[in-house]
Write an enzyme that holds these catalytic residues in place. Sequence first.
Site, PDB file in Angstrom:
ATOM      1  CG  ASN A 162      41.878  24.808  40.400  1.00 25.16           C
ATOM      2  OD1 ASN A 162      41.845  25.565  41.376  1.00 25.16           O
ATOM      3  ND2 ASN A 162      42.948  24.685  39.641  1.00 25.16           N
ATOM      4  CD  GLU A 260      51.346  30.134  44.469  1.00 24.47           C
ATOM      5  OE1 GLU A 260      51.750  29.648  43.390  1.00 24.47           O
ATOM      6  OE2 GLU A 260      51.968  30.025  45.521  1.00 24.47           O
ATOM      7  CB  CYS A 294      47.665  25.575  38.711  1.00 23.56           C
ATOM      8  SG  CYS A 294      48.038  24.964  40.348  1.00 23.56           S
ATOM      9  CD  GLU A 469      49.855  30.883  49.289  1.00 26.11           C
ATOM     10  OE1 GLU A 469      50.040  30.653  50.499  1.00 26.11           O
ATOM     11  OE2 GLU A 469      48.990  31.664  48.873  1.00 26.11           O
TER      12      GLU A 469
HETATM   13  P1  NAP Z   1      40.169  33.373  37.645  1.00 27.08           P
HETATM   14  O1  NAP Z   1      39.074  33.630  36.713  1.00 27.08           O
HETATM   15  O2  NAP Z   1      41.353  34.233  37.621  1.00 27.08           O
HETATM   16  O3  NAP Z   1      39.506  33.359  39.090  1.00 27.08           O
HETATM   17  C1  NAP Z   1      40.220  33.119  40.274  1.00 27.08           C
HETATM   18  C2  NAP Z   1      39.582  33.882  41.395  1.00 27.08           C
HETATM   19  O4  NAP Z   1      39.793  35.300  41.198  1.00 27.08           O
HETATM   20  C3  NAP Z   1      38.078  33.719  41.505  1.00 27.08           C
HETATM   21  O5  NAP Z   1      37.725  33.742  42.874  1.00 27.08           O
HETATM   22  C4  NAP Z   1      37.563  34.942  40.766  1.00 27.08           C
HETATM   23  O6  NAP Z   1      36.244  35.253  41.085  1.00 27.08           O
HETATM   24  C5  NAP Z   1      38.552  35.988  41.218  1.00 27.08           C
HETATM   25  N1  NAP Z   1      38.727  37.166  40.368  1.00 27.08           N
HETATM   26  C6  NAP Z   1      38.618  37.257  39.027  1.00 27.08           C
HETATM   27  N2  NAP Z   1      38.907  38.513  38.605  1.00 27.08           N
HETATM   28  C7  NAP Z   1      39.217  39.234  39.713  1.00 27.08           C
HETATM   29  C8  NAP Z   1      39.612  40.600  39.947  1.00 27.08           C
HETATM   30  N3  NAP Z   1      39.747  41.478  38.953  1.00 27.08           N
HETATM   31  N4  NAP Z   1      39.862  40.983  41.225  1.00 27.08           N
HETATM   32  C9  NAP Z   1      39.760  40.119  42.249  1.00 27.08           C
HETATM   33  N5  NAP Z   1      39.365  38.826  42.085  1.00 27.08           N
HETATM   34  C10 NAP Z   1      39.118  38.379  40.840  1.00 27.08           C
HETATM   35  O7  NAP Z   1      40.727  31.914  37.493  1.00 27.08           O
HETATM   36  P2  NAP Z   1      39.898  30.587  37.252  1.00 27.08           P
HETATM   37  O8  NAP Z   1      39.607  30.481  35.819  1.00 27.08           O
HETATM   38  O9  NAP Z   1      38.796  30.489  38.223  1.00 27.08           O
HETATM   39  O10 NAP Z   1      40.990  29.498  37.713  1.00 27.08           O
HETATM   40  C11 NAP Z   1      41.796  28.857  36.812  1.00 27.08           C
HETATM   41  C12 NAP Z   1      43.171  29.484  36.760  1.00 27.08           C
HETATM   42  O11 NAP Z   1      43.781  29.470  38.058  1.00 27.08           O
HETATM   43  C13 NAP Z   1      44.114  28.737  35.876  1.00 27.08           C
HETATM   44  O12 NAP Z   1      44.877  29.620  35.113  1.00 27.08           O
HETATM   45  C14 NAP Z   1      44.994  27.975  36.861  1.00 27.08           C
HETATM   46  O13 NAP Z   1      46.228  27.584  36.353  1.00 27.08           O
HETATM   47  C15 NAP Z   1      45.105  28.924  37.980  1.00 27.08           C
HETATM   48  N6  NAP Z   1      45.444  28.241  39.244  1.00 27.08           N
HETATM   49  C16 NAP Z   1      46.689  28.409  39.773  1.00 27.08           C
HETATM   50  C17 NAP Z   1      47.056  27.737  40.935  1.00 27.08           C
HETATM   51  C18 NAP Z   1      48.410  27.933  41.553  1.00 27.08           C
HETATM   52  O14 NAP Z   1      48.577  27.622  42.726  1.00 27.08           O
HETATM   53  N7  NAP Z   1      49.392  28.427  40.844  1.00 27.08           N
HETATM   54  C19 NAP Z   1      46.139  26.905  41.559  1.00 27.08           C
HETATM   55  C20 NAP Z   1      44.870  26.742  40.976  1.00 27.08           C
HETATM   56  C21 NAP Z   1      44.534  27.438  39.819  1.00 27.08           C
HETATM   57  P3  NAP Z   1      35.000  34.571  40.264  1.00 27.08           P
HETATM   58  O15 NAP Z   1      34.255  33.813  41.295  1.00 27.08           O
HETATM   59  O16 NAP Z   1      34.217  35.700  39.693  1.00 27.08           O
HETATM   60  O17 NAP Z   1      35.552  33.720  39.186  1.00 27.08           O
END
Ligand code: NAP
Length: 491
Positions: A162, A260, A294, A469
């Site tokens: 994102n 995060e 997020c 962070e």
């Molecule tokens: P996600 O599916 O958890 O993916 C995030 C990252 O983690 C991607 O690079 C993903 O690879 C990788 N990943 C997934 N499973 C993993 C595992 N078992 N081991 C290591 N890496 C793994 O999240 P998303 O759907 O892309 O992002 C949306 C979420 O992120 C929302 O819940 C949002 O709130 C949160 N977010 C939080 C913040 C913050 O700063 N708090 C900022 C932005 C987003 P892939 O390329 O395969 O997907």
Amino acid sequence: MATDQAHLTAHETPFEQELGHEIGGETVTPARWVDDLDPATGRPLARVGSATAAEVGQAVDAASAAAADWGRRAPAERGSLLRELARLVRRDADALARTETRDTGKPLSQGRADITAAARYFEFYGSVVEGAVGDSIPLGPNAIAIVDREPHGVTGHVIPWNYPAQITARSVGAALAAGNATVVKPADEAPLSALAFARLAREAGFPAGVVNVVPGDGLEAGQALTSHPDVAHVSFTGSVASGRAVAGACAARGRPALLELGGKSAHVVLEGADLDRAAPVIARALLLHAGQTCTAGTRVIVAESLHGELTERLAAAFEAATIGRGLDDPTVGPLISRRQAERVAGFVQRAEAEGTRVVARATVPDGLDGFYAAPTLFDRVPQGSELFREEVFGPVLSLTPVGSDEEAVAAAENTSYGLTAAVWCQDVDRALRAARRLQVGQVSVNGYAPGGGVELPFGGVKDSGYGREKGVEALREYSRARTLFIDLAAA
Ligand code: NAP
Ligand code: MG
């Protein structure tokens, strides 16, 4: 490959067709290529590598080989390289903003803001690292202790799709300043800005192996990185479920993780709020990147006396929202993928089926073939409902009226998340009293400081994660204390 460049205007930078991994200061041809899709059209934008576990291992080896020398460099030297990287990001800001816009789907003005923020992270950490000071502990006339900070060694960075430019810059910027060598695993939906930063780091003169970027799938490349025995610290930004898997992989080998995760952030609008100030900020912060933020303030908890007027103002803002491809800079661009668009549509359909009232819905123009969702405003959303509890990650906002400040705080706290919140009230005593009762990592009063905010420590509590962070605080996260005790012979 069939690149999608037909509708690029004359002044846009055309995309390179294939972008390999960035390992050890070189661009390395991947074992496997995948298409990176343009969310505005659903068609391929570039081809990138999808790293195997072996390729991730090569990146970790390159970082391990570089870590000791990098960690010993003077902060002034690390700082000046980071500031040079910031200068190169600013030099290429226009092309980088267009890249980020096309890769993520967000409106161009937001892509530009993200690149400016990324440059600021490199500048900020390149500056504060030179001014960092530490602690000494007096122990009487015959002894003293000094707290010496040293880098972890190799840090792993798992980045979501994102805000890839900002999130890569904030976590890699702080880690490099603190003296770590980094391996970045961007999301395979949006890896282009992280790859571009690695190439710019090489141009800036960073030693080979200090910045490595290996796009790939979470379950393969992500797992290989976060469970690698030579990775000393992992920063993960993403969903709760993946974050817990990553924390588990780190715990299994006894290494720290920073998480995060998601949010269900509330705007608490108390009696005495200035709606001229609050309404446009609430609407804008939710529609930012089509709600895929997020920190999106997705629940509006509003005093009954202001409910009618606030609803009207938000409805007008939602109906006025323009929808289109990011490069045309509409209010709202597409969602990242078809899967995400279907997920958001499911939330909207289930809420409507339960009888929750839609008070405003923008119109997706005909003829768009990307992954679009209409901004939708729901009213009187019950606290027990799915819409109130779960992160939608789309342009969907819920209003819930309450009778008192007490009820407002209780409703805002009625969530498993704790990332950010805002309290709106012109009586600042009353606003602060409410704000200090919210279990979140960041709370704004009469404004909303979402993710951006380079200087502000940022992170979650409860299901939103742990660790911080941003700001100077992150330098502590990316380093560890070694206490030096010095015993002086009695005089
Ligand atoms: P996600 O599916 O958890 O993916 C995030 C990252 O983690 C991607 O690079 C993903 O690879 C990788 N990943 C997934 N499973 C993993 C595992 N078992 N081991 C290591 N890496 C793994 O999240 P998303 O759907 O892309 O992002 C949306 C979420 O992120 C929302 O819940 C949002 O709130 C949160 N977010 C939080 C913040 C913050 O700063 N708090 C900022 C932005 C987003 P892939 O390329 O395969 O997907
Ligand atoms: Mg993409």
